[in-house]
Design an enzyme around this catalytic site. Sequence first.
Site, PDB file in Angstrom:
ATOM      1  CG  ASN A 146      -5.896   4.755   3.960  1.00 16.48           C
ATOM      2  OD1 ASN A 146      -5.306   5.828   4.037  1.00 16.48           O
ATOM      3  ND2 ASN A 146      -5.964   4.057   2.853  1.00 16.48           N
ATOM      4  CG  HIS A 167      -1.860   1.145   1.269  1.00 14.66           C
ATOM      5  ND1 HIS A 167      -2.073   1.877   2.399  1.00 14.66           N
ATOM      6  CD2 HIS A 167      -2.604   1.731   0.292  1.00 14.66           C
ATOM      7  CE1 HIS A 167      -2.920   2.861   2.134  1.00 14.66           C
ATOM      8  NE2 HIS A 167      -3.249   2.795   0.867  1.00 14.66           N
TER       9      HIS A 167
HETATM   10  N1  LIG Z   1      -5.889   7.685  -4.370  1.00 18.18           N
HETATM   11  C1  LIG Z   1      -5.193   7.445  -3.302  1.00 18.18           C
HETATM   12  O1  LIG Z   1      -4.829   8.389  -2.568  1.00 18.18           O
HETATM   13  C2  LIG Z   1      -4.770   6.037  -2.964  1.00 18.18           C
HETATM   14  C3  LIG Z   1      -3.710   5.853  -2.067  1.00 18.18           C
HETATM   15  C4  LIG Z   1      -3.266   4.551  -1.813  1.00 18.18           C
HETATM   16  C5  LIG Z   1      -3.904   3.483  -2.411  1.00 18.18           C
HETATM   17  N2  LIG Z   1      -4.958   3.687  -3.258  1.00 18.18           N
HETATM   18  C6  LIG Z   1      -5.570   2.511  -3.879  1.00 18.18           C
HETATM   19  O2  LIG Z   1      -5.009   2.379  -5.172  1.00 18.18           O
HETATM   20  C7  LIG Z   1      -5.942   1.766  -6.044  1.00 18.18           C
HETATM   21  C8  LIG Z   1      -6.157   2.672  -7.254  1.00 18.18           C
HETATM   22  O3  LIG Z   1      -6.679   3.915  -6.826  1.00 18.18           O
HETATM   23  P1  LIG Z   1      -6.516   5.247  -7.680  1.00 18.18           P
HETATM   24  O4  LIG Z   1      -6.853   6.363  -6.756  1.00 18.18           O
HETATM   25  O5  LIG Z   1      -5.223   5.222  -8.360  1.00 18.18           O
HETATM   26  O6  LIG Z   1      -7.710   5.085  -8.714  1.00 18.18           O
HETATM   27  P2  LIG Z   1      -7.883   5.782 -10.154  1.00 18.18           P
HETATM   28  O7  LIG Z   1      -9.321   5.756 -10.437  1.00 18.18           O
HETATM   29  O8  LIG Z   1      -7.172   7.078 -10.202  1.00 18.18           O
HETATM   30  O9  LIG Z   1      -7.088   4.781 -11.141  1.00 18.18           O
HETATM   31  C9  LIG Z   1      -7.507   3.490 -11.456  1.00 18.18           C
HETATM   32  C10 LIG Z   1      -7.011   3.143 -12.847  1.00 18.18           C
HETATM   33  O10 LIG Z   1      -7.266   1.763 -13.107  1.00 18.18           O
HETATM   34  C11 LIG Z   1      -7.647   1.644 -14.465  1.00 18.18           C
HETATM   35  N3  LIG Z   1      -8.386   0.381 -14.637  1.00 18.18           N
HETATM   36  C12 LIG Z   1      -9.681   0.130 -14.377  1.00 18.18           C
HETATM   37  N4  LIG Z   1      -9.956  -1.155 -14.682  1.00 18.18           N
HETATM   38  C13 LIG Z   1      -8.829  -1.725 -15.162  1.00 18.18           C
HETATM   39  C14 LIG Z   1      -8.475  -2.994 -15.638  1.00 18.18           C
HETATM   40  N5  LIG Z   1      -9.376  -3.970 -15.716  1.00 18.18           N
HETATM   41  N6  LIG Z   1      -7.209  -3.224 -16.049  1.00 18.18           N
HETATM   42  C15 LIG Z   1      -6.287  -2.233 -15.999  1.00 18.18           C
HETATM   43  N7  LIG Z   1      -6.563  -1.005 -15.552  1.00 18.18           N
HETATM   44  C16 LIG Z   1      -7.815  -0.736 -15.125  1.00 18.18           C
HETATM   45  C17 LIG Z   1      -8.479   2.888 -14.722  1.00 18.18           C
HETATM   46  O11 LIG Z   1      -8.536   3.187 -16.102  1.00 18.18           O
HETATM   47  C18 LIG Z   1      -7.705   3.944 -13.939  1.00 18.18           C
HETATM   48  O12 LIG Z   1      -6.736   4.581 -14.731  1.00 18.18           O
HETATM   49  C19 LIG Z   1      -7.207   1.554  -5.240  1.00 18.18           C
HETATM   50  O13 LIG Z   1      -7.192   0.255  -4.711  1.00 18.18           O
HETATM   51  C20 LIG Z   1      -7.056   2.554  -4.116  1.00 18.18           C
HETATM   52  O14 LIG Z   1      -7.769   2.216  -2.974  1.00 18.18           O
HETATM   53  C21 LIG Z   1      -5.383   4.949  -3.564  1.00 18.18           C
END
Ligand SMILES: NC(=O)c1ccc[n+]([C@@H]2O[C@H](COP(=O)([O-])OP(=O)(O)OC[C@H]3O[C@@H](n4cnc5c(N)ncnc54)[C@H](O)[C@@H]3O)[C@@H](O)[C@H]2O)c1
Length: 590
Positions: free
Chosen positions: A192, A142
């Site tokens: 978180n 994470h």
């Molecule tokens: N945003 C944050 O601050 C944060 C911090 C730590 C962890 N996370 C975790 O990271 C993960 C991603 O979050 P995010 O904020 O980057 O989301 P986001 O919506 O910005 O990005 C997700 C990406 O995944 C792509 N995607 C969707 N389906 C797909 C598939 N089948 N194959 C390949 N790509 C695919 C989408 O096109 C998008 O670009 C989540 O699990 C979230 O909980 C987020």
Amino acid sequence: MAREFGSVGVIGLGTMGSGIAEVLARSGIAVVAVEVDAEGIERGREHLNRSTQRAVDKEKIDAQGREALLGRITWTESLADLAGVDLVIEAVPENLELKSRIFAEVDEIVGAETIICSNTSSLSVTEIGVHTKRPGKVVGMHFFNPAPVQKLVEIVRTVVTEPAVIDEVVAFAEKLGKTPVVVGDRAGFIANALLFGYLNHAVTMYEQSYASREDLDAAMRYGCNYPMGPLQLLDLIGLDTAYEILESMYRQSRNRLHAPAPLLKQMITAGLCGRKTGRGFYSYDGPDSPNVVADAESAAAAIDTATARPIQSAGVVGTGTMATGIVEVLAKSGYPVVLRARSTEKAEAARAKVRKSLDKQVSKGKLEESAAEEIIGRITPAAEFSALSQVDIVIEAVAEELPIKQEVFAELDKVAKPGAILATTTSSLPVVECAAATSRPADVIGMHFFNPAPVMKLVEVVRTIATDSDVVATVHALSEKVRKHPVHCADRAGFITNALLFPYLNDAVNMLEAHYATADDIDTAMKVGCGLPMGPFELLDVVGLDVSLAIERTLYNEFREAGYSPAPLLEHLVTAGRLGRKTGNGFRAY
Ligand SMILES: NC(=O)c1ccc[n+]([C@@H]2O[C@H](COP(=O)([O-])OP(=O)(O)OC[C@H]3O[C@@H](n4cnc5c(N)ncnc54)[C@H](O)[C@@H]3O)[C@@H](O)[C@H]2O)c1
């Protein structure tokens, strides 16, 4: 010998995935970046282009280094291209079904020794892992947002993860220059689980119009020295992602405080997902931009100081840390100040405390001796309330006990001239109770300074249901005159800062008591993962466990929120006389 991870796959190149790809490529690792379609690839590429360009602009890398970095990333729409990688990091949206499906597919594609990680913030890594034939090689990795900047990585171990795999992933994270903390598989992990209750609470305050978005954010930045306010942070995280994280935390904890505030859903539905869509709590000058632009709400939040009453002189009642700090602030800004104490000796001693503080600044070369003389010359010690009869504003800063404060306000009511403002710097008592002790509740207001008052920029301006608007405007203008940042809120326990801070501190104590993580790991996670100036246990020991417990009890009694009831461990430490730094013993020994 630690295993080499020369080539790593990243699935989903959104907010997090693109940051993770950047971290990997910067360390010389070949990255296979998988997005769902051409549009996703384009977005991910753009994100990386911009982010690495910023790094060049800030001279963190040179143009050549940037080219090389970007050259290490191969873009694809096909998971099959992951066949040769040593490790995979999945960062698709926070959805269990989607992640499970991707893990099942990847499991069929990659080699038997390949480790598959999820960047999930809140979903069960165990549940994701069971969709593969290698649950022992499935780990949570994470990262924090923005991944190239934040050093913390929570490494999530499930009951079936092979210990050697954890060791390898820890070594890998260290090689990337990160600070890994190994934790068990519980929704929200450390950071978180502690952060999102707080973020959700801030949304609720905003939703209830308790304070403006600017004031909510400023309160945490200037009151707690947080790098960002909660709503700014939610815009950065992405409201859709935040919603899913809260949902899964709520599903596991059944803690009402984790149930996403209804406003989040409404904003997401309207497409206001934060920076990535160019609008969230704030408006930005384009999708994925960090630059806030003014919108209709910016104007609405501004306070009109045209009606402010003139302030030429001030009085302060009290001799403690806050009183002397406030006297220093006022006198430094040129106001003559009457310092009223219970005796002449006490008033003189309080002025001497201000002198001592100024001497320190003189010896550090921050203040001229002549200026210090002038400042001290503006302070008039007094033992009688009648000495306050001519000042334009009195700020009360006596002991945090209602009967004592009410007595002071009753006395002030007798002597203060008509139109004088009577302010209290209470941190937890109802301001309206002070107002009720006077015959002029419209002139009574809260002016909550932070400790140490000469240093901390925040002043919470607390208006009761009876406070006049021109009194609010006056205190706003005065706060700015003394170079503080005023924020406004209604008369509710904890105002903004303490109401947002203490439930989080309490959650940290509960987490420690549940043996989920050590105090050191929790402090590290919050400092390194969220950029907070202190971890919760460091802060509790500084504030004092007795003071913290009193604030938590006040919050609990006002809101009757089960989640606010003080952690038993905190009660026990206070009972045992372990009050923090001041007694040499609290959560840590000093
Ligand atoms: N945003 C944050 O601050 C944060 C911090 C730590 C962890 N996370 C975790 O990271 C993960 C991603 O979050 P995010 O904020 O980057 O989301 P986001 O919506 O910005 O990005 C997700 C990406 O995944 C792509 N995607 C969707 N389906 C797909 C598939 N089948 N194959 C390949 N790509 C695919 C989408 O096109 C998008 O670009 C989540 O699990 C979230 O909980 C987020």
